[in-house]
Motif scaffolding. Structure first.
Motif, PDB file in Angstrom:
ATOM      1  N   CYS A 145       0.854  -1.177   0.000  1.00  0.00           N
ATOM      2  CA  CYS A 145       0.000   0.000   0.000  1.00  0.00           C
ATOM      3  C   CYS A 145       0.896   1.235   0.000  1.00  0.00           C
ATOM      4  O   CYS A 145       1.983   1.222   0.558  1.00  0.00           O
ATOM      5  CB  CYS A 145      -0.896  -0.006   1.223  1.00  0.00           C
ATOM      6  N   THR A 147      -0.551   4.542   0.571  1.00  0.00           N
ATOM      7  CA  THR A 147      -1.422   5.643   1.008  1.00  0.00           C
ATOM      8  C   THR A 147      -0.812   6.267   2.267  1.00  0.00           C
ATOM      9  O   THR A 147      -0.348   5.541   3.145  1.00  0.00           O
ATOM     10  CB  THR A 147      -2.836   5.101   1.327  1.00  0.00           C
ATOM     11  N   MET A 158       0.458  -4.266   5.114  1.00  0.00           N
ATOM     12  CA  MET A 158      -0.033  -4.162   3.739  1.00  0.00           C
ATOM     13  C   MET A 158       1.066  -4.396   2.703  1.00  0.00           C
ATOM     14  O   MET A 158       1.594  -3.464   2.081  1.00  0.00           O
ATOM     15  CB  MET A 158      -0.693  -2.795   3.512  1.00  0.00           C
TER      16      MET A 158
HETATM   17 CU   LIG Z   1      -3.290   1.043   2.992  1.00  0.00          CU
END
Ligand SMILES: [Cu+2]
Length: 465
Positions: A145, A147, A158
């Motif tokens: 991920c 983000t 993640m």
């Molecule tokens: Cu995330």
């Protein structure tokens, strides 16, 4: 003179421009939980490969009694292994479960394109995004991920691996497994019970409480160990999600016959320990010749014995005395647990204490397993000349306050246990009053000892003396 070494698949790659490979038909990607992986592409043509992945935020156990709020790709850490071949067009569907609290996205290192897909996949809870990419470079790649705060999303679990096989697939082996190292940062020290929140300060300092394979302490231990039979070839797809640490990946009792260094096309042979960068991977191949339990570790060794980076590969089959002989002391390599952190008081979460003798026995057994077992052994039997027995120990049973004192302060010098003299050193155990009460209650009520119950108040009285 410079020649290309004959590595088969990578030579084929030189001949065909992967951007020109046409896809034939569609296929929905298999999603299987680690440590298993989908089957090889073998001879299938390049296809439109449809991947469905859902982000799930959920509480799971980090180790006995320690709960962590993981953020996952598909409900597991690492996320499902994605298996592709050169020329595939991946149509990636990223869903964010409606019960989740945060937006997420995915950056796949196998993608040629902006953000590795992260810029096209940002998705709010309850929604789905779709983006497509063509896989051009063979190798083993991390996805994660991206983000903000990126480090926090990765630290919460993640990450996963995506494999790009050459046309025709990787050479056949008997067993394939999927392992990913990750470091975790909690408010409480290693083993502190209860729901442990993420600690951003420790993460920035790259000082994790847990360094683990496949998301949890013991995810590959005991009955969850990976397995093989004597004579089989094994391929490990090993990744490192980080976010902070580089892994010195090593298998105790085995030599890597071949390593795809950093997951790429360069093959190194006869390797003892291979470096796996954060956000990197390696493909490791070896044949297992003799039975036994091979121990997978990060050879930054405190991480293995004190922070959880220890897994097992159990090999069964006939012994081969020409390759290895000798008496074997099983269980030499055990996790030892760790209490290395000094938390600022105001950040510590309250300790979950045992409320009954039943809980003392349960907690005590866990504390024993991660703190005492490495020396005193699984049934308290000890090891001759080194570690005295706790099973049916006359020394233990004679004086409970002395036993408490030994656990708090350690012990050195001559002692006689069941008629046998020991003259060694026991390190002081950095445990709380409640933990010492539980572990001693467990010891006193196991293996033929005389069933005393030790309370935190008794421990405190000795500590305050
Ligand atoms: Cu995330």
């Amino acid at each position: 003179m410079a020649f290309f070494s004959c590595n088969g698949p990578s030579e084929q790659k030189k001949e065909i421009d992967p951007t020109t490979i046409k896809v034939e038909g569609e296929l929905v990607a298999d999603m299987i939980d680690p440590p298993l992986v989908p089957l090889s592409v073998v001879n299938r043509p390049a296809k439109k490969l449809i991947v469905h992945m859902e982000v799930v935020e959920k509480e799971m156990e980090m180790t006995d009694g320690v709960i962590y709020n993981y953020w996952t790709f598909g409900g597991t850490v690492p996320g499902s292994f994605i298996r592709t071949r050169v020329g595939d067009e991946v149509e990636f569907h990223l869903k964010n479960h409606p019960d989740n609290k945060l937006p997420h996205n995915i950056d796949l290192h196998a993608v040629t394109g902006p953000g590795g897909g992260a810029e096209s996949s940002f998705v709010a809870p309850g929604h789905e995004t779709v983006f497509s990419f063509k896989v051009l470079n063979e190798g083993l790649y991390v996805y994660h991920c991206a983000t903000a705060p990126v480090g926090m999303h990765i630290a919460n679990g993640m990450y996963g691996l995506i494999l790009v096989e050459p046309a025709g697939g990787l050479p056949k082996v008997d067993k394939e497994y999927y392992i990913m190292q990750g470091d975790f940062y909690t408010k409480g020290a290693y083993g502190m019970r209860g729901l442990q929140p993420f600690d951003m300060n420790k993460a920035i300092d790259e000082n994790p409480d847990y360094v683990v394979f496949n998301g949890h302490v013991g995810a590959l231990n005991g009955d969850k160990a990976i397995t093989a039979n004597v004579g089989e070839t094994v391929r490990l797809f090993v990744g490192n999600g980080g976010p902070g640490l580089v892994s010195s990946f090593h298998v105790i009792g085995e030599i890597f016959d071949r390593v795809h260094v950093e997951g790429g096309s360069l093959i190194n042979e006869n390797v003892q320990t291979t470096l796996i960068p954060a956000g990197g991977a390696a493909m490791i191949e070896f044949k297992v010749e003799v039975p036994g339990t091979l121990i997978l570790v990060d050879h930054s060794i405190f991480r293995a014995f004190n922070k959880g980076a220890l897994g097992m590969l159990k090999v069964s089959g006939e012994e081969n005395k020409e390759i290895y002989s000798g008496t074997t002391q099983t269980g030499i390599y055990h996790p030892e647990g760790g209490r290395p952190q000094n938390m600022p008081e105001e950040e510590a979460v309250p300790e979950v204490v045992a409320e009954s003798i039943k809980e003392q026995m349960e907690f005590g057994k866990q504390i024993y397993a991660r703190t005492c077992l490495a020396c005193h052994q699984s049934e308290g039997q000890g090891i001759a000349h080194a570690f005295p027995p706790l099973a049916k120990s006359d020394y233990l049973n004679a004086d409970v306050n002395r036993a408490i004192d030994i656990v708090i302060n350690g012990k050195s010098g001559k002692i006689v246990v069941n008629g046998v003299e020991y003259n060694s050193v026991m390190t002081r155990q950095d445990l709380t009053d409640d933990e010492i009460a539980s572990v001693l209650t467990y010891v006193y009520n196991s293996w033929g000892n005389d069933k005393k119950v030790v309370t935190p108040a008794m421990v405190k009285a000795i500590r305050d003396k």
